[in-house]
Design a protein around this motif. Sequence first.
Motif, mmCIF file in Angstrom:
data_model
loop_
_atom_site.group_PDB
_atom_site.id
_atom_site.type_symbol
_atom_site.label_atom_id
_atom_site.label_comp_id
_atom_site.label_asym_id
_atom_site.label_seq_id
_atom_site.Cartn_x
_atom_site.Cartn_y
_atom_site.Cartn_z
ATOM 1 N N VAL A 166 -1.763 -4.120 -7.589
ATOM 2 C CA VAL A 166 -2.532 -3.021 -7.012
ATOM 3 C C VAL A 166 -2.750 -3.355 -5.539
ATOM 4 N N GLY A 167 -2.322 -2.454 -4.657
ATOM 5 C CA GLY A 167 -2.504 -2.663 -3.225
ATOM 6 C C GLY A 167 -3.318 -1.533 -2.627
ATOM 7 N N VAL A 168 -4.321 -1.876 -1.844
ATOM 8 C CA VAL A 168 -5.206 -0.868 -1.252
ATOM 9 C C VAL A 168 -5.411 -1.175 0.226
ATOM 10 N N PRO A 169 -5.060 -0.246 1.127
ATOM 11 C CA PRO A 169 -5.358 -0.459 2.544
ATOM 12 C C PRO A 169 -6.862 -0.574 2.771
ATOM 13 N N THR A 170 -7.276 -1.579 3.542
ATOM 14 C CA THR A 170 -8.699 -1.813 3.804
ATOM 15 C C THR A 170 -8.906 -2.022 5.297
ATOM 16 N N GLY A 203 4.194 -5.351 6.058
ATOM 17 C CA GLY A 203 4.850 -4.478 5.093
ATOM 18 C C GLY A 203 4.174 -3.135 4.988
ATOM 19 N N LEU A 204 2.850 -3.127 4.979
ATOM 20 C CA LEU A 204 2.092 -1.878 4.940
ATOM 21 C C LEU A 204 2.371 -1.052 6.197
ATOM 22 N N GLU A 205 2.422 -1.717 7.334
ATOM 23 C CA GLU A 205 2.666 -1.014 8.597
ATOM 24 C C GLU A 205 4.053 -0.369 8.618
ATOM 25 N N LEU A 206 5.056 -1.079 8.124
ATOM 26 C CA LEU A 206 6.417 -0.555 8.152
ATOM 27 C C LEU A 206 6.652 0.527 7.103
ATOM 28 N N GLU A 207 6.073 0.342 5.916
ATOM 29 C CA GLU A 207 6.290 1.272 4.815
ATOM 30 C C GLU A 207 5.363 2.483 4.882
ATOM 31 N N GLY A 208 4.127 2.266 5.343
ATOM 32 C CA GLY A 208 3.161 3.352 5.389
ATOM 33 C C GLY A 208 2.340 3.507 4.135
ATOM 34 N N HIS A 209 2.765 2.885 3.048
ATOM 35 C CA HIS A 209 1.999 2.875 1.794
ATOM 36 C C HIS A 209 2.274 1.542 1.108
ATOM 37 N N PRO A 210 1.310 1.036 0.326
ATOM 38 C CA PRO A 210 1.393 -0.362 -0.105
ATOM 39 C C PRO A 210 2.113 -0.635 -1.416
ATOM 40 N N ASP A 211 2.267 0.359 -2.292
ATOM 41 C CA ASP A 211 2.604 0.075 -3.687
ATOM 42 C C ASP A 211 3.921 -0.668 -3.873
ATOM 43 N N ASN A 212 5.021 -0.153 -3.300
ATOM 44 C CA ASN A 212 6.316 -0.791 -3.522
ATOM 45 C C ASN A 212 6.453 -2.129 -2.804
ATOM 46 N N VAL A 213 6.060 -2.178 -1.544
ATOM 47 C CA VAL A 213 6.279 -3.402 -0.769
ATOM 48 C C VAL A 213 5.427 -4.554 -1.294
ATOM 49 N N VAL A 214 4.212 -4.264 -1.789
ATOM 50 C CA VAL A 214 3.382 -5.327 -2.355
ATOM 51 C C VAL A 214 4.022 -5.875 -3.624
ATOM 52 N N ALA A 215 4.528 -4.987 -4.485
ATOM 53 C CA ALA A 215 5.202 -5.448 -5.703
ATOM 54 C C ALA A 215 6.439 -6.270 -5.374
ATOM 55 N N SER A 216 7.190 -5.874 -4.344
ATOM 56 C CA SER A 216 8.392 -6.623 -3.975
ATOM 57 C C SER A 216 8.051 -7.985 -3.387
ATOM 58 N N LEU A 217 6.984 -8.055 -2.609
ATOM 59 C CA LEU A 217 6.610 -9.331 -1.992
ATOM 60 C C LEU A 217 5.961 -10.288 -2.990
ATOM 61 N N PHE A 273 -1.341 6.409 -8.273
ATOM 62 C CA PHE A 273 -0.696 6.974 -7.093
ATOM 63 C C PHE A 273 -1.041 6.184 -5.835
ATOM 64 N N ASP A 274 0.011 5.772 -5.112
ATOM 65 C CA ASP A 274 -0.109 5.076 -3.832
ATOM 66 C C ASP A 274 -0.846 3.743 -3.907
ATOM 67 N N CYS A 275 -0.924 3.149 -5.089
ATOM 68 C CA CYS A 275 -1.583 1.836 -5.168
ATOM 69 C C CYS A 275 -0.935 0.905 -6.185
ATOM 70 N N LEU A 276 -0.382 1.440 -7.276
ATOM 71 C CA LEU A 276 0.103 0.598 -8.368
ATOM 72 C C LEU A 276 1.616 0.450 -8.286
ATOM 73 N N GLY A 277 2.095 -0.790 -8.339
ATOM 74 C CA GLY A 277 3.531 -1.051 -8.294
ATOM 75 C C GLY A 277 3.923 -2.104 -9.306
#
Length: 235
Positions: free
Chosen positions: A149-153, A129-143, A24-28
Amino acid sequence: MSTTAPLPHRVRVAGSSSNLGPGFDCLGLALSLFVDASVLERRREPGHAYGPREGAAREWSGGADDLFLRAVDAAAGRAALEPGWVFGVSSDVPLARGLGSSGAAVAAGLLLGAELAGRSDREKLLALGLELEGHPDNVVASLLGGLTVGVPTPEAPTPLARVSSPFHASLGVVVAWSADRMPTERARAVLPTRVDRVDAIENARRLALLLSGLASGDLDLVAAGSLDRLHERYR
């Protein structure tokens, strides 16, 4: 960048499935559903506009809330200022079906904006992408493509940590969606604000099994690792 630079610029990005099992909210996972976008010409007046649009892109608003256009501006900076640009877009990714339509639109806009500005800082694009989407999973997979796995840090030098995880060649993905739409806001609204500790623990260890199974092609591990206690039962 000069406004007389050769045109058109073109990009292709994939839609994605996110929140896979316990991720949830990390894997794409990037899918073979694509957004194709190109810069067609410079406008004589302020603001951006769409030229030809095909597929799901016909439903993109084209207004101030249009994520593709906002992403172009975010990545291009001064290169996107007045006058605007005309874009052609085609999308296979249906809206509000959990297949990363907004993440793909953001990724396509960021990549085109970076092209217009002559930039190639992928870390910056991931952060935007994280700033615009608000969560990382989809935009990281697309980019980045593939399984990510994307995690805000926010505590680290870079605002988004990401890992590309192997996806075994023996595995395939079948995608289907219903006629009914489920916007992200509605899907998130049904989730509780707090979860039991046992559920949080179970999700963490199941995610380890899922990633191992997807990397090795072990279907038993994939099945065992697909259990989720944070979001699936509520949705």
